[in-house]
Design an enzyme around this catalytic site. Structure first.
Site, PDB file in Angstrom:
ATOM      1  N   ASP A  13       7.075 -52.835 -61.463  1.00 11.51           N
ATOM      2  CA  ASP A  13       7.835 -52.966 -60.229  1.00 11.51           C
ATOM      3  C   ASP A  13       7.397 -54.239 -59.470  1.00 11.51           C
ATOM      4  O   ASP A  13       6.255 -54.661 -59.723  1.00 11.51           O
ATOM      5  CB  ASP A  13       7.758 -51.779 -59.488  1.00 11.51           C
ATOM      6  CG  ASP A  13       9.049 -51.845 -58.231  1.00 11.51           C
ATOM      7  OD1 ASP A  13       9.534 -50.806 -58.160  1.00 11.51           O
ATOM      8  OD2 ASP A  13       9.503 -52.999 -58.064  1.00 11.51           O
TER       9      ASP A  13
HETATM   10  C1  GLC Z   1      11.812 -53.147 -55.576  1.00  5.06           C
HETATM   11  C2  GLC Z   1      12.163 -51.888 -56.092  1.00  5.06           C
HETATM   12  C3  GLC Z   1      12.819 -52.008 -57.476  1.00  5.06           C
HETATM   13  C4  GLC Z   1      13.412 -53.115 -57.679  1.00  5.06           C
HETATM   14  C5  GLC Z   1      12.268 -54.332 -57.353  1.00  5.06           C
HETATM   15  C6  GLC Z   1      12.919 -55.528 -57.767  1.00  5.06           C
HETATM   16  O1  GLC Z   1      10.770 -53.077 -54.754  1.00  5.06           O
HETATM   17  O2  GLC Z   1      11.349 -50.793 -55.964  1.00  5.06           O
HETATM   18  O3  GLC Z   1      13.557 -50.991 -57.589  1.00  5.06           O
HETATM   19  O4  GLC Z   1      14.026 -53.217 -58.992  1.00  5.06           O
HETATM   20  O5  GLC Z   1      11.656 -54.214 -56.484  1.00  5.06           O
HETATM   21  O6  GLC Z   1      13.796 -56.159 -56.769  1.00  5.06           O
END
Ligand code: GLC
Length: 734
Positions: A271
């Site tokens: 993430d």
């Molecule tokens: C965010 C989220 C994740 C998302 C990623 C990219 O913080 O936790 O669900 O896909 O970053 O935006």
């Protein structure tokens, strides 16, 4: 004839194997020509705002997220393909969570449809719209089981039940990836957030999650295993730690379970900066250490931590990671790019970009999904309301085009939103008095004019709930009452002496028992998306009949969370004996409240249970018959019953099959959903329905830490929700 189909099937398998081995050959060839620096570059994912042509031309970026402009995507690709040494195309990603331009209900609302086919259609539409701009990877489906509505991200998943979440997740994977990933209108899916994110302690986002392995394996892992087995191309590690080990550095989770036990060999991305966050977790001493731990755990791509790009070469030189580990990761990344057809077809057709956005078919699917996702919680004759009548429409969500779209709606354009106010005007004479400007508004100055306005109307329809910003990531609430002066507004409206219909739009269950008590009808719409207003207007008028079912329990108080229907019974199950605060006599004896499991100030069970949802008609479940009452592990239990529409509206119903393993080597849930299907019945019509349940599906991860079927007594219910129905007994014998 059969022989022909057999040969055709074998030919397809052979063809796909040839294709795979052809791709493997190309990957091996390309990998053999890459420098270490170029390999590490593929493992680096950057946000569009952090990327530049120099980095792309130098082969230092493998994937870019958050670019949704076809021309800009092509410009980036041109640099990657024509200026980098090996011309490896970029993989462009975006959070396409519940639609791209045409916005569907939030995933929690989609779960309330109990209609996987419709959810698959929505994901397919999202892929068609997003891929036309060059987006070929979405960070969806979110498969986190959520039992705590304080957690803002409950909005993004499919609720509290593993079986429902499995089916919804598989539907989205099918929808995004289509039947041939190399077609330009597909997107690679991403099963996230692996794992246990929904169990963040206290419902507070990013918090620690302590989940015993048996609960992990019986509740939180199954949706991810289902996604892996249904071909999800990628997984994303979660921000949280599970039992002290952050997922991004969790080798047991990523290597032993996901890749080892499940045999999944797709690509794992972190993430956003979750590799870097290993330092804050106190799990990595610095970014170099974080890079080593992430790679050792099995992470292939680093989203925005700069951990891999700035440390892997050093770690190789120091002998702290092996070249083979990097080759494995890069192989998975390249394989995905070949499978998506990016090498043969890196550019998006700019003339086609957006040509299907908001097309009638897409809007119709979004409308249908919004209709099926709406849950009727109460109706004492107030709904439906005859068209042509005069309605007083109030509340901060009556005409809130952006908030109606809900959380994680980067690309939905509120200008296309059809709000309830706009839609109701098509069927009714509408008096509109917002009374509050937004959900947190405390300005009650307009309230006194409500009574006068109500005197001119046949009914009041009050639109309440949450602004979109109060839902989703990092938006947790310790108190789930309506924000601002919304509750007072309900009091005022209820005192006007006219039928009062509440319509709630929110990203989570709210604690609104009192407000519902003051209403004559309450319709709950989990932020319903672009066509939500049209759907609500059609439900209010009776053109459509409510059929949504709750994918999560609704609590009386936030203090009851975590709250879920598939719970252990405890040694002191509450038998409905609830001596509540104001019923306890003075100087009551210590044990006079019964010594059972409940809250003195909130009772025991939920306000509404999993699966609850009313209709304008009524349904009867009759003639339930089990094929056998003693079954062997190899048997398939067949449960037959008749479903009868005993009311006066044609409508959908979602009959559900729940099962209880009465005695196990570990305590077992009092009920578990095992089957459901959505059925349409005309008024007065009955339909014979059969659920088939292989006995082996009753296996669970028990005391011996193995998935095993245990013989003994079982109960089953065929019912509309987790609190209804008659129990039928059966046995499993070895
Ligand atoms: C965010 C989220 C994740 C998302 C990623 C990219 O913080 O936790 O669900 O896909 O970053 O935006």
């Amino acid at each position: 004839m059969k022989f022909k189909y057999l040969m055709l099937g074998l030919a397809c398998v052979a063809l796909s194997c040839t294709k795979t081995s052809e791709i493997d050959r190309k990957v091996d060839d390309l990998l053999s020509r890459m420098t270490l620096e170029e390999k590490i570059g593929q493992m680096n994912q950057l946000d569009y705002g952090s990327v530049n042509d120099g980095l792309i031309a130098a082969g230092k970026v493998g994937s870019v997220l958050n670019c949704v402009d076809a021309q800009k995507v092509n410009a980036m690709q041109k640099v990657a393909v024509e200026q980098s040494r090996l011309g490896i195309p970029l993989l462009v990603a975006r959070d396409v969570i519940h639609g791209f331009h045409t916005i569907f209900p939030i995933p929690l609302g989609q779960a309330a449809t109990f209609d996987p086919a419709l959810v698959e259609q929505g994901a397919r539409i999202a892929a068609v719209e997003a891929s036309s701009y060059g987006v070929r990877w979405t960070f969806s489906p979110m498969l986190d089981i959520a039992r705590d509505a304080r957690w803002g991200r409950i909005a993004e998943g499919s609720g509290e039940d593993p079986y429902l979440t499995c089916l919804m997740g598989q539907a989205m994977v099918r929808g995004y990836q289509g039947d041939d990933l190399s077609k330009p209108n597909t997107m690679a899916a991403c099963a996230k957030h692996f794992v246990g994110y929904g169990a963040s302690e206290g419902g507070r986002d990013y918090n620690t999650a302590n989940i015993p392995e048996r609960v992990l394996r019986n509740v939180y892992l199954p949706p991810f295993e289902a996604a892996a087995k249904s071909g999800a191309c990628t997984f994303m590690t979660s921000f949280n730690d599970v039992n002290g080990v952050p997922s991004t550095g969790n080798r047991w989770l990523l290597d032993d379970v996901l890749r080892g036990e499940w045999g999944w060999d797709g690509m794992i991305v972190t993430d956003w900066n979750s590799a870097g966050e290993l330092i804050a977790h106190g799990f990595a001493s610095n970014l170099e250490h974080a890079a080593q731990l992430s790679l050792d755990a099995g992470v292939d791509m680093d989203m925005m931590a700069y951990a891999y790009i700035s440390n892997l070469e050093k770690l190789i030189e120091k002998g702290e990671v092996k070249q083979a580990q990097i080759d494995k990761a890069v192989r998975r990344i390249l394989k995905l790019k070949f499978e998506l057809g990016l090498f043969d077809n890196p550019y998006v057709d700019e003339s086609f970009a957006g040509s299907l956005d908001y097309c009638p078919e897409h809007l119709e699917a979004a409308r249908k999904c919004a209709v099926e996702s709406a849950v009727l919680l109460k109706n004492e004759g107030a709904l439906p309301i005859g068209e042509g009548k005069t309605l007083l429409v109030c509340g901060p969500l009556a005409d809130a085009p952006a908030d109606q779209l809900g959380t994680w709606c980067f690309d939905g354009n509120p200008e296309y939103t059809l709000t309830p106010l706009q839609a109701l005007r098509k069927y009714y004479k509408v008096l509109y008095e917002p009374m509050l400007a937004y959900s947190r508004d405390n300005n009650v100055s307009a309230f006194p004019k409500l009574r006068t306005a109500a005197s001119k109307a046949d009914a009041i329809v009050l639109f309440l709930g949450e602004e979109a910003i109060l839902s989703g990531e990092a938006h947790c609430l310790a108190d789930l009452h309506l924000q601002g002066a919304q509750s007072e507004l309900v009091d005022y409206a209820a005192a006007c002496g006219k039928p009062l219909v509440l319509v709630v739009m929110a990203g989570r269950p709210l604690t609104i028992e009192e407000e519902i008590g003051l209403s004559d009808a309450t319709l709950y719409c989990f932020h319903p998306g672009t066509m939500g207003g049209q759907a609500i207007a059609e439900l209010i008028s009776g053109r459509e009949v409510p059929s949504g079912k709750l994918p999560v329990c609704f609590a009386r108080s936030a203090g009851q969370y975590p709250l879920y229907y598939n719970r252990p019974n405890t040694g002191r199950p509450n038998t409905g004996h609830e001596l509540l605060l104001d019923q306890i006599p003075l100087n009551a004896g210590q044990t006079s409240t019964g010594c059972q499991s409940y809250y003195l100030d909130a009772g025991y069970g939920p306000l509404y249970t999993f699966g609850y949802g009313l209709s304008y008609t009524t349904f009867d479940y009759a003639n339930v018959k089990l094929s056998k009452t003693e079954l062997k592990p190899s048997d398939v239990l067949k449960v037959d019953f008749d479903l009868i529409n005993t009311g006066s509206y044609d409508a959908d119903e979602v009959p559900m099959l729940f099962v209880q393993d009465v005695t196990g080597s570990i305590v077992r849930p009092v009920k578990e959903l095992k089957r459901f299907n959505r059925v349409h019945l005309k008024a007065g019509q009955s339909q014979h329905i059969r659920f088939e349940l292989p006995v082996k599906e009753l296996a669970f991860y028990g005391i011996n830490d193995k998935f095993a079927l245990e013989s003994g007594e079982f109960r089953l219910w065929v019912a509309p929700d987790a609190a209804s129905g008659e129990a039928f007994n059966f046995k499993v014998i070895k």
